[in-house]
Design a protein around this motif. Structure first.
Motif, mmCIF file in Angstrom:
data_model
loop_
_atom_site.group_PDB
_atom_site.id
_atom_site.type_symbol
_atom_site.label_atom_id
_atom_site.label_comp_id
_atom_site.label_asym_id
_atom_site.label_seq_id
_atom_site.Cartn_x
_atom_site.Cartn_y
_atom_site.Cartn_z
ATOM 1 N N LEU A 1 -12.894 -16.029 -10.817
ATOM 2 C CA LEU A 1 -12.512 -16.393 -12.185
ATOM 3 C C LEU A 1 -12.124 -15.221 -13.084
ATOM 4 O O LEU A 1 -11.394 -15.423 -14.065
ATOM 5 C CB LEU A 1 -13.624 -17.206 -12.851
ATOM 6 N N PRO A 2 -12.577 -13.972 -12.809
ATOM 7 C CA PRO A 2 -12.074 -12.863 -13.634
ATOM 8 C C PRO A 2 -10.553 -12.723 -13.646
ATOM 9 O O PRO A 2 -10.007 -12.065 -14.524
ATOM 10 C CB PRO A 2 -12.747 -11.643 -13.008
ATOM 11 N N ALA A 3 -9.870 -13.352 -12.690
ATOM 12 C CA ALA A 3 -8.402 -13.352 -12.737
ATOM 13 C C ALA A 3 -7.907 -13.971 -14.033
ATOM 14 O O ALA A 3 -6.871 -13.568 -14.586
ATOM 15 C CB ALA A 3 -7.831 -14.112 -11.532
ATOM 16 N N TYR A 4 -8.635 -14.949 -14.545
ATOM 17 C CA TYR A 4 -8.270 -15.551 -15.823
ATOM 18 C C TYR A 4 -8.482 -14.573 -16.978
ATOM 19 O O TYR A 4 -7.804 -14.655 -17.998
ATOM 20 C CB TYR A 4 -9.091 -16.820 -16.066
ATOM 21 N N SER A 5 -9.436 -13.654 -16.814
ATOM 22 C CA SER A 5 -9.659 -12.659 -17.861
ATOM 23 C C SER A 5 -8.463 -11.721 -17.985
ATOM 24 O O SER A 5 -8.100 -11.289 -19.076
ATOM 25 C CB SER A 5 -10.933 -11.854 -17.566
ATOM 26 N N PHE A 6 -7.853 -11.401 -16.842
ATOM 27 C CA PHE A 6 -6.618 -10.611 -16.866
ATOM 28 C C PHE A 6 -5.543 -11.373 -17.630
ATOM 29 O O PHE A 6 -4.833 -10.806 -18.476
ATOM 30 C CB PHE A 6 -6.169 -10.321 -15.440
ATOM 31 N N LEU A 7 -5.442 -12.674 -17.348
ATOM 32 C CA LEU A 7 -4.474 -13.506 -18.056
ATOM 33 C C LEU A 7 -4.775 -13.531 -19.550
ATOM 34 O O LEU A 7 -3.862 -13.452 -20.387
ATOM 35 C CB LEU A 7 -4.511 -14.931 -17.486
ATOM 36 N N LEU A 8 -6.059 -13.617 -19.902
ATOM 37 C CA LEU A 8 -6.442 -13.663 -21.305
ATOM 38 C C LEU A 8 -6.063 -12.378 -22.033
ATOM 39 O O LEU A 8 -5.660 -12.402 -23.203
ATOM 40 C CB LEU A 8 -7.954 -13.904 -21.418
ATOM 41 N N GLY A 9 -6.188 -11.241 -21.339
ATOM 42 C CA GLY A 9 -5.764 -9.980 -21.935
ATOM 43 C C GLY A 9 -4.282 -9.986 -22.269
ATOM 44 O O GLY A 9 -3.856 -9.496 -23.327
ATOM 45 N N LEU A 10 -3.484 -10.558 -21.362
ATOM 46 C CA LEU A 10 -2.041 -10.662 -21.618
ATOM 47 C C LEU A 10 -1.761 -11.612 -22.783
ATOM 48 O O LEU A 10 -0.879 -11.359 -23.608
ATOM 49 C CB LEU A 10 -1.325 -11.148 -20.351
ATOM 50 N N ILE A 11 -2.523 -12.714 -22.848
ATOM 51 C CA ILE A 11 -2.365 -13.664 -23.956
ATOM 52 C C ILE A 11 -2.660 -12.990 -25.285
ATOM 53 O O ILE A 11 -1.941 -13.169 -26.276
ATOM 54 C CB ILE A 11 -3.277 -14.890 -23.741
ATOM 55 N N ALA A 12 -3.726 -12.176 -25.324
ATOM 56 C CA ALA A 12 -4.078 -11.486 -26.568
ATOM 57 C C ALA A 12 -2.962 -10.562 -27.038
ATOM 58 O O ALA A 12 -2.708 -10.430 -28.241
ATOM 59 C CB ALA A 12 -5.377 -10.695 -26.366
ATOM 60 N N LEU A 13 -2.277 -9.933 -26.082
ATOM 61 C CA LEU A 13 -1.185 -9.017 -26.440
ATOM 62 C C LEU A 13 -0.032 -9.727 -27.141
ATOM 63 O O LEU A 13 0.785 -9.072 -27.810
ATOM 64 C CB LEU A 13 -0.666 -8.309 -25.182
#
Length: 548
Positions: free
Chosen positions: A287-299
């Motif tokens: 599930l940390p793969a979604y955290s990578f996605l979330l970082g991109l979303i925040a940008l």
């Protein structure tokens, strides 16, 4: 204000994809079909039979919501670095959840528990504590469902679709296929939702920086925009780096949010639907793969600043939740903008469905069966839960129709502080029975009182609110000579734990009577035997795993 006539292509693509997932929602009743959905194990937990891939998409669809998609970039757009707290907290939680959730899954499988309050009832033998946990879960979840509507509404505003009728229709369809298919509906739709979001974000982080001139331009423009003074305070809006006053807030907000994430009933509903312990272990690793996605979303928040995006204004108020849809509308061709808008819209359906199921299960098991009809049959439980899920969704729509959406945001803010107070009973309870249930109940109430009291003291100069203006508590409000801020939920749960520990020591010392524990040590490592259906009722024994 945007006009619908200028967004025909986006609206058509949005409606087509929305229709596709609605059909999937109804078809889901036949997917992995059970003999009957007239049982909470089947309707509310998908038969406790979801494997690693389904659980991964279901948890991703559950935890990373439409509101996350629009609110995290909006916070970065408005305040800068503090908005990135969402990235480390979703990384921190998975190792901690790994330790707790496998044990919680095992004991729930062994005893047929459907909700976290079920577990608390069995573990501590206290209907009062279980009721407190259930009510806290329901109250914390309700505004979260309403906030999914805020995500859909942000997209509709940018497409020029005004009025509440489209939202009512969308949630009516959601209510019908959730009633019909139970947890299988969001599990199936989650495949489409997550695929669309991954596609949109990957395209966004490639195309948008290219169009804006690169990341150096984006960060430079964001820093310049955030350094401008806030007209309400005279201070800079924010910064791309944390400052001395918000570093403590960042740390405690990230840690507190991490501890709260898997205490939400909808998160645990997705976990308990897994077919075995190994499924949970794999998901906590992946599930940390979604955290990578979330970082991109925040940008996307910084990209919106660099692109000069202005929020849609309605009734004289700027809605910062519209900045991501506005960014997509400006940067993408119409057909792909429609895909992006559909990703946000569908991203509201999956978590809203799971949240309503989780809240309904809490009411059915821990209020209806415990206090209103102790002899309820599994079929009656399922019927009550289905009806309650409809009522919950209607309540969410009513919040949007009759109240300022900001009220739902404020309630969800409070909800995060509230759900954190169930940590001692639920998360610590899977490891220790030492804390006395009377002390846990008192600690939970104390934590709620401290949290709500602190939230009440916080003003928000941006919207003129004197109370409940945020979760960042200035230490100066407590009489300290400091402008540093701290997350309210973190302080409240510390107060909760302190009361629970001290009162337990006192109760043990005076010889207060204890309550029975329905669980045994071996229950916490039970695993599902291959090709064996899950137990349908409390008391059925599974296969003990060799791994702890």
């Amino acid at each position: 204000m945007p006009s619908a006539s200028d967004h025909v292509v986006e609206i058509v693509v949005f409606v087509l994809l929305f229709t596709l997932v609605s059909v999937m929602g109804f078809v889901a009743a036949r997917w992995r079909r059970a003999d009957s959905l007239d049982h909470l194990d089947e309707w509310g937990l998908g038969g406790r039979n979801f494997g690693a891939w389904i659980t991964w998409f279901l948890l991703g669809g559950d935890l990373y919501t439409a509101y996350t998609f629009v609110a995290v970039p909006a916070l970065v757009f408005s305040s800068g670095a503090i908005g990135f707290y969402a990235v480390p907290y979703t990384i921190l939680i998975y190792p901690m959840a790994f330790l707790v959730l496998t044990r919680l899954w095992s004991v729930s499988y062994r005893h047929g528990y459907v909700t976290p309050a079920d577990f608390v009832r069995g573990r501590f033998g206290s209907p009062t504590l279980a009721l407190l946990v259930a009510i806290t879960g329901i109250v914390a979840t309700m505004p979260y469902i309403a906030l999914q509507l805020v995500g859909i509404e942000a997209v509709l505003k940018v497409m020029g679709v005004h009025g509440h009728l489209p939202i009512i229709i969308a949630f009516l369809i959601l209510a019908l296929y959730t009633y019909n298919s139970g947890l299988r509906a969001p599990a199936l739709i989650a495949f489409v939702k997550d695929t669309l979001i991954y596609l949109v974000i990957i395209v966004a982080v490639i195309v948008i920086p290219y169009k804006l001139g690169g990341w150096s331009v984006i960060f430079g423009s964001a820093e310049a925009a955030l350094s401008q003074p806030n007209p309400n305070t005279g201070l800079p809006r924010g910064s791309t780096l944390l400052n001395a006053n918000n570093q403590l807030q960042y740390i405690t907000l990230a840690l507190g949010s991490a501890l709260a994430l898997f205490l939400y009933p909808h998160s645990l509903t997705s976990v308990l639907a897994a077919k075995n312990r190994d499924t949970i272990k794999k998901n906590m690793s992946a599930l940390p793969a979604y955290s990578f996605l979330l970082g991109l979303i925040a940008l996307l928040g910084y990209m919106a600043l660099a692109a000069g995006i202005k929020p849609v204004t309605s009734d004289g108020k700027a809605d910062t939740n519209t900045i991501v849809p506005q960014l997509f509308d400006q940067m993408f061709p119409s057909w792909f903008t429609g895909v992006a808008f559909a990703a946000i819209g569908i991203g509201a359906l999956v978590p809203a469905a799971i949240m309503s199921i989780a809240a309904a299960n809490l009411f059915t098991r821990n209020v209806y069966k415990e206090y209103l009809r102790k002899d309820a049959t599994p079929k009656q439980e399922a019927s009550v839960s289905k009806i309650t899920s409809l009522v919950v969704k209607l309540g969410a729509v009513a919040v949007i129709l009759f109240l300022d959406p900001q009220f739902a945001i404020d309630l969800q803010l409070i909800g995060g502080v509230l759900i954190l107070q169930t940590l001692p009973a639920v998360a610590l309870g899977v490891y220790t029975r030492w804390l006395h249930p009377w002390a846990l109940s008192t600690g939970l109430i104390a934590g709620l009182a401290v949290g709500i009291g602190m939230l009440y003291q916080i003003p928000n100069p941006n919207n003129g609110k004197e109370h409940f203006g945020g979760s960042a508590y200035k230490l100066s409000l407590a009489g300290l000579d400091s402008d540093k801020q701290i997350y309210v939920g973190f302080v409240a749960v510390l107060a909760n734990l302190l009361v629970a520990v001290v009162l337990t020591l006192v109760l043990r010392q005076v010889g207060a009577p204890d309550t029975p524990d329905a669980t045994q040590a071996g229950d916490y490592t039970v695993d599902r035997a291959p090709a064996t259906p899950p137990p349908a009722a409390s008391g059925e024994v599974g296969q003990t795993s060799s791994s702890g």
